[in-house]
Enzyme design. Sequence first.
Site, mmCIF file in Angstrom:
data_model
loop_
_atom_site.group_PDB
_atom_site.id
_atom_site.type_symbol
_atom_site.label_atom_id
_atom_site.label_comp_id
_atom_site.label_asym_id
_atom_site.label_seq_id
_atom_site.Cartn_x
_atom_site.Cartn_y
_atom_site.Cartn_z
ATOM 1 C CB ILE A 147 -3.617 5.631 3.106
ATOM 2 C CG1 ILE A 147 -2.445 4.658 3.216
ATOM 3 C CG2 ILE A 147 -4.131 5.978 4.494
ATOM 4 C CD1 ILE A 147 -1.190 5.270 3.795
ATOM 5 C CE1 TYR B 198 0.512 1.742 4.279
ATOM 6 C CE2 TYR B 198 0.807 -0.633 4.522
ATOM 7 C CZ TYR B 198 0.965 0.662 5.016
ATOM 8 O OH TYR B 198 1.582 0.870 6.225
ATOM 9 C CB CYS B 199 1.748 3.930 -1.635
ATOM 10 S SG CYS B 199 0.784 3.877 -3.148
ATOM 11 C CB THR B 200 -0.114 8.423 -0.225
ATOM 12 O OG1 THR B 200 1.054 8.445 0.580
ATOM 13 C CG2 THR B 200 -1.050 9.542 0.204
#
Length: 654
Positions: A485, A455-457
Site C-alpha cells: 500500500i 496485498y499488504c502494507t
Amino acid sequence: TDENANTNSNANSYTNSNEYIVKARLAVQSAKRQSRKDALEEDRQRNLKIKRLLHTDAKNANATDGNGDDGSVGEYPVPGMYALRVSVDKVLRDELRMNGREKRGRAFIECGTEGCESLKGLKFEIHAFFRALKKSTYLLSAGLPEINPDGSIVSPGDESLSNNSDVDGDGNPYAKFWDLNGDKEVTQAFEKAQEFYTEHNDKLDEYAPNRLKRPSILIHVRKDPNAPLPPPPPAYLENLKNPKETESMTMLSFYSFPTGGVTDAEEFALLLRKLWKPFDALGRVYIANEGVNAQMSIPTNVLQNFMDCCATVPELGSYMENGINIDPIPLSMEEFSVAGEMDGKPSPPFKNLHVRVRQQIVADGLDKSLDWESAGYDMPPMEWHQKLKEARERRYNGDDGDDIPLIFDCRNDYETSVGKFEGAKPLDTENFRDSWDVFKDELKDKPKDTPIMTYCTGGIRCVKVGAYLTQEMGFTNVSRLAGGIIAYDRTLNTEAPEEEPMFKGTNYVFDGRVGRQITDDALGTCITCGAKTNLISNCKNSNCHKRMVQCKKCINTFLGTCSEACKNRVMNKETVYEKQAPPKSDVKYDNIEDYSLGHSTSPADLYEEIKSSTAQYMGSGLHMISDAMQGRVLCNLASTAREGRGLEIWGVTG
C-alpha cells in the site's frame, strides 16, 4: 485438532528458537563485557602497582628511615622503575585527531617487566596513556634526556631546550634518536638509559638539584611512511550534509530475501549499525537468516546518501525487491516530533535505531522455509490500480465471471478495519501465521489457474503468501502488489494524482504514527460509540495500551482511552503528575478501608444530595449508601482489569 496442535507446535518452536537467539546473543555480549572488565581490571591493578611503587613504598621507607640519630635526613628511596617522556609527531596527531593533552606525556615502567624488554610490551605501556595510537601503525625511536639545572627533563622540540646539541642542520630535534625496530633495540635503549642515569648522577654532588631520581628515556612516536594508506571514504559519504541540520524526516521501509540468506545475522546487525551511524538513522530493523525487514526514519537531507549506502550492501542491494519504499510526503521536524505516541503523549515515530536479530523477519508459523524468490508476479502499482478499476467496473455491470481476480487483504483485522482496497476480502486474522488456514478454506474449491491478487502494507507478507500459494497450494496465477500500500500511495500521488485512489481509508503503519490517512472514507467502527471513523490509535492508559479504532468525538471525550475506567486512570495519573509530589507520609493504616479513604478524593456534591434525599424519603436505607471509599476501590479495580468496560450491579442507593 491435529492442525491446531501443529499450529501451536509451530508457534512454540518459533518462540523457543527466538529465545535461543536471545540467549546466544546475551552470552556473547556477556563474554565481551567480561573481557573488557578483565582488561580494565588489569590496567587498574597495573596503575595501582605503579602508584604504590611511586608513593606508598617511598612514604613507608621514609617513615622508617627518615631521620637518623644524628638528625640528618634519610635518602629518598628510588623505586625500580624507568621514567618515560613520550611525544607524538604532529602529522600523526592530526591524522588521529589527538587532543593537546596527548601531544606528550609521561609513563612509568617497572624494571624487569616486558615493557622494557620487548617492542610489544613497550607499545602496550604507551597505549595506556595514548589510547588513540591503538588505531594506527607507527614507528618508535628513543633518545637520552637533557637535564635542566633544576633537575627537570626537557623533550626535544621544547622551547626550553638549554642548547641545540640534538638539532641537526635541517632543524630536526630528533636527529640523534635511534629507531626501535625490535626487542633487541628496546632492550639496548633501556640499558643506555640505565648507563646514562649512573654516569649522570656520579658526576654530581649527593644533594645536587639536577640529580635523577630514576633512569629516564625519551620516546618519540611518528607516522610510518610505509604504512598502507587508509581506504578512501565510500562514495556515498562524499558531500554528506550534516543530518542534524535537516528540515524534515522521511519515513521509509524495505525488505530483502537474499539468495543464500544472511550468513551471520549478529555480525550483519553490527555492520548495519556501523554503516548507518553517519546518517543519524532511526527505526526498527529485524534481521534473520532469511533476510531483512526495516521500517525507518531518515533525515531528508541525507536520504540519497542512505539509499546509495544500502545499494552497496550485498545482502540488500538488488535483493531489496522494489527498492526502498519511501513515504510520499516527508514530515517537518515539528510534525515528526509529535507524529507518534508514547505513554499517551505525542512523540516521534522512532527515537532510536534498533537492529535486532530474530528467527524470522516475519513470523509465518510454517513448518519449513519456502523459496521466497518464487512468489508469483510482482505487479507494479499502476498496473494494480488499472486491474482493480477494471474489476470494479465488471462487478458494477453484473459480470461475475471466473476470470475476475480474487483480491485478498493479507493484513490483520485491526489493519483492515480502517482501510482496504475496493473489492478486497480481508483475511480477518489476529496474527499473520493464522493466514494459511483461511486460504485453505477460501480456495479449496477454486481452479488452480484462478487469478489471485494479494496485498499488504509494504509487500513483505505477500512475498510469503505468494510463495505459499504457488509452492504449497499449486496456484499458477498469483500476483502481489509491488511495494504494498505504501508504494501504491506514493506512485499514485506522483504519477497520476488526478486518479481516484482504489484504496479507501487509512493505511496502518508499523511506527509511532500508527496510521496514515489516504482518503476520507470512514470504514472503521468506533470502539466506544459505534460511529464510523478512519482513526486508529492506542489507548493512552499505559497499563492497557489497547490498539483501537475511535472517532474524534470519543477521543476527546475519553481523553484518548478505550473506556471510562482507563479514562479515570489517566485523569488520576495526570492529576498526580501535575501537582507537586507530597512529602512522604508516616501515617500507618490498619486496614484497606482506612487506606482507601486516606488516598481518595472528596465525594462529589451529588453524593451529599443523594445522602440527604435518602435520609428524607428512605431513612431505613440510609446505611446502604455507598461511601466514597467503596467507589474509589471499585474504580481502581475496574482500571486494572483491562477489560475495557465494567458493569456494577448492587442493591444499594447512591
